[in-house]
Design an enzyme around this catalytic site. Structure first.
Site, mmCIF file in Angstrom:
data_model
loop_
_atom_site.group_PDB
_atom_site.id
_atom_site.type_symbol
_atom_site.label_atom_id
_atom_site.label_comp_id
_atom_site.label_asym_id
_atom_site.label_seq_id
_atom_site.Cartn_x
_atom_site.Cartn_y
_atom_site.Cartn_z
ATOM 1 N N ASN A 55 0.873 -1.177 0.000
ATOM 2 C CA ASN A 55 0.000 0.000 0.000
ATOM 3 C C ASN A 55 0.906 1.222 0.000
ATOM 4 O O ASN A 55 1.513 1.548 1.012
ATOM 5 C CB ASN A 55 -0.874 -0.056 1.260
ATOM 6 N N TRP A 56 0.981 1.869 -1.159
ATOM 7 C CA TRP A 56 1.911 2.995 -1.288
ATOM 8 C C TRP A 56 1.381 4.268 -0.639
ATOM 9 O O TRP A 56 2.084 5.255 -0.529
ATOM 10 C CB TRP A 56 2.243 3.244 -2.775
ATOM 11 N N LYS A 57 0.120 4.256 -0.257
ATOM 12 C CA LYS A 57 -0.521 5.420 0.388
ATOM 13 C C LYS A 57 -0.308 6.680 -0.469
ATOM 14 O O LYS A 57 -0.155 6.562 -1.678
ATOM 15 C CB LYS A 57 -0.001 5.587 1.831
ATOM 16 N N HIS A 73 -9.351 1.463 5.252
ATOM 17 C CA HIS A 73 -8.049 1.578 5.926
ATOM 18 C C HIS A 73 -8.197 2.535 7.111
ATOM 19 O O HIS A 73 -8.945 3.509 7.039
ATOM 20 C CB HIS A 73 -6.991 2.102 4.947
ATOM 21 N N GLU A 93 -6.472 4.826 8.198
ATOM 22 C CA GLU A 93 -6.159 6.237 7.925
ATOM 23 C C GLU A 93 -7.361 6.940 7.293
ATOM 24 O O GLU A 93 -7.558 8.135 7.477
ATOM 25 C CB GLU A 93 -4.903 6.329 7.037
ATOM 26 N N GLU A 120 -5.121 -5.010 10.986
ATOM 27 C CA GLU A 120 -4.053 -4.053 11.250
ATOM 28 C C GLU A 120 -4.341 -3.319 12.559
ATOM 29 O O GLU A 120 -5.111 -2.349 12.565
ATOM 30 C CB GLU A 120 -3.973 -3.022 10.119
ATOM 31 N N GLY A 150 2.870 1.750 10.979
ATOM 32 C CA GLY A 150 3.872 2.801 10.843
ATOM 33 C C GLY A 150 4.636 3.125 12.115
ATOM 34 O O GLY A 150 5.323 4.134 12.193
ATOM 35 N N SER A 173 3.746 -2.490 10.515
ATOM 36 C CA SER A 173 5.199 -2.556 10.756
ATOM 37 C C SER A 173 5.836 -3.871 10.321
ATOM 38 O O SER A 173 6.757 -4.362 10.979
ATOM 39 C CB SER A 173 5.512 -2.261 12.227
ATOM 40 N N GLY A 192 2.885 -1.253 4.343
ATOM 41 C CA GLY A 192 2.894 0.181 4.071
ATOM 42 C C GLY A 192 4.308 0.656 3.773
ATOM 43 O O GLY A 192 4.823 0.483 2.671
ATOM 44 N N GLY A 193 4.948 1.224 4.783
ATOM 45 C CA GLY A 193 6.275 1.843 4.629
ATOM 46 C C GLY A 193 7.289 1.001 3.863
ATOM 47 O O GLY A 193 7.964 1.504 2.951
HETATM 48 P P1 PGA Z 1 3.053 -0.043 7.776
HETATM 49 O O1 PGA Z 1 1.563 0.241 7.240
HETATM 50 O O2 PGA Z 1 3.535 -1.297 7.080
HETATM 51 O O3 PGA Z 1 3.841 1.183 7.367
HETATM 52 O O4 PGA Z 1 2.970 -0.211 9.250
HETATM 53 C C1 PGA Z 1 0.651 -0.791 7.077
HETATM 54 C C2 PGA Z 1 -0.631 -0.259 6.507
HETATM 55 O O5 PGA Z 1 -1.022 0.876 6.824
HETATM 56 O O6 PGA Z 1 -1.297 -0.950 5.714
#
Ligand code: PGA
Length: 243
Positions: free
Chosen positions: A8-10, A91, A93, A161, A167, A206, A227-228
């Site tokens: 997920n490149w956000k 998600h 966020e 999650e 993150g 993470s 994510g990251g």
């Molecule tokens: P992260 O994000 O791997 O940076 O913790 C995961 C996500 O938000 O899907």
């Protein structure tokens, strides 16, 4: 069963950056199923770069209506036309900005109707985790998001999650994730009223190249939402090739 690894490149990369990352990843070869979810504006470009790569395309959100006066929205049908296989829904966020379970439910129905696999995110915050209320909370999210959903023979993906693990560099312990994910799969099948529904449950929060294996070897973890670490080509490749 193949594990599913989704990046997920956000809202991290512009068009140039998205295309560059796609170029760096396209040669990836893995026994796992692998997908990346760039921003909408980069979907067509990334798809063109990926070409015949095994990497599938996904989006980070969609709207439930098929078309009309909905400024700024993207329909599931358009995502399908762009070559998407998945769409991430709910998600945390987005939920933090007001996304509701009701909307996630409508979006999941639209996605399935258009042949996209919904990747529905659930997860509790730190307070609920510490109070031992993780299961009760995600169970509610699942019931609301899956109400009236008919899979037919299609697949549904749920990403577990824990909010505090996203993150933060503090993932949930793999064994604890495994136990919660077994619970999530059973709750999802109950909500779908289909005891053998094709539900895959991913862990997210993470995950990196160093800890991915630990998660993937758990029996109830069907894959990972990254994510990251999905923004770093070499690191994501390593994760995607882990099994
Ligand atoms: P992260 O994000 O791997 O940076 O913790 C995961 C996500 O938000 O899907």
């Amino acid at each position: 069963m193949k594990k599913l690894i989704i990046g997920n490149w956000k809202m991290n990369l512009g068009l140039k950056g998205s295309l560059a990352l796609a170029r760096a990843l396209k040669g990836l070869k893995s026994k796992n199923e692998v997908g990346v979810c760039p921003s909408d504006f980069a979907l067509a470009g990334v798809k063109a770069v990926l070409g015949k790569s095994q990497i599938k395309l996904g989006a980070q959100n969609c709207f439930w209506e098929a078309s009309g006066a909905y400024t700024g929205q993207t329909s599931a049908a358009s995502l399908k036309e762009l070559g998407c296989a998945y769409v991430i829904l709910g998600h945390s966020e987005l939920r933090a900005l007001g996304e509701s379970c009701r909307r996630v439910n409508l979006k999941a129905k639209a996605a399935l109707a258009r042949g996209l696999t919904p990747v529905i995110c659930v997860g509790e915050d730190w307070t609920k985790y510490k109070a031992g209320k993780s299961r009760a909370f995600v169970s509610g999210q699942i019931k609301r998001a899956l109400a009236g959903l008919k899979l037919g023979g299609k697949q549904l993906v749920i990403a577990y999650e824990p909010l505090w693990a996203i993150g933060s560099g503090r993932p949930l312990q793999a064994e604890a994730a495994d136990a919660t994910q077994a619970f999530i799969k059973s709750e999802a099948r109950k909500a779908l009223k289909q005891s053998r529904a094709a539900v895959a449950v991913l862990y997210g929060g993470s995950v990196n190249a160093a800890n991915a294996k630990n998660f993937l070897r758990q029996g109830n973890i069907d894959g990972l939402l990254i994510g990251g670490a999905s923004l770093k080509a070499q690191e994501f490749k390593k994760i995607a090739e882990t099994h």
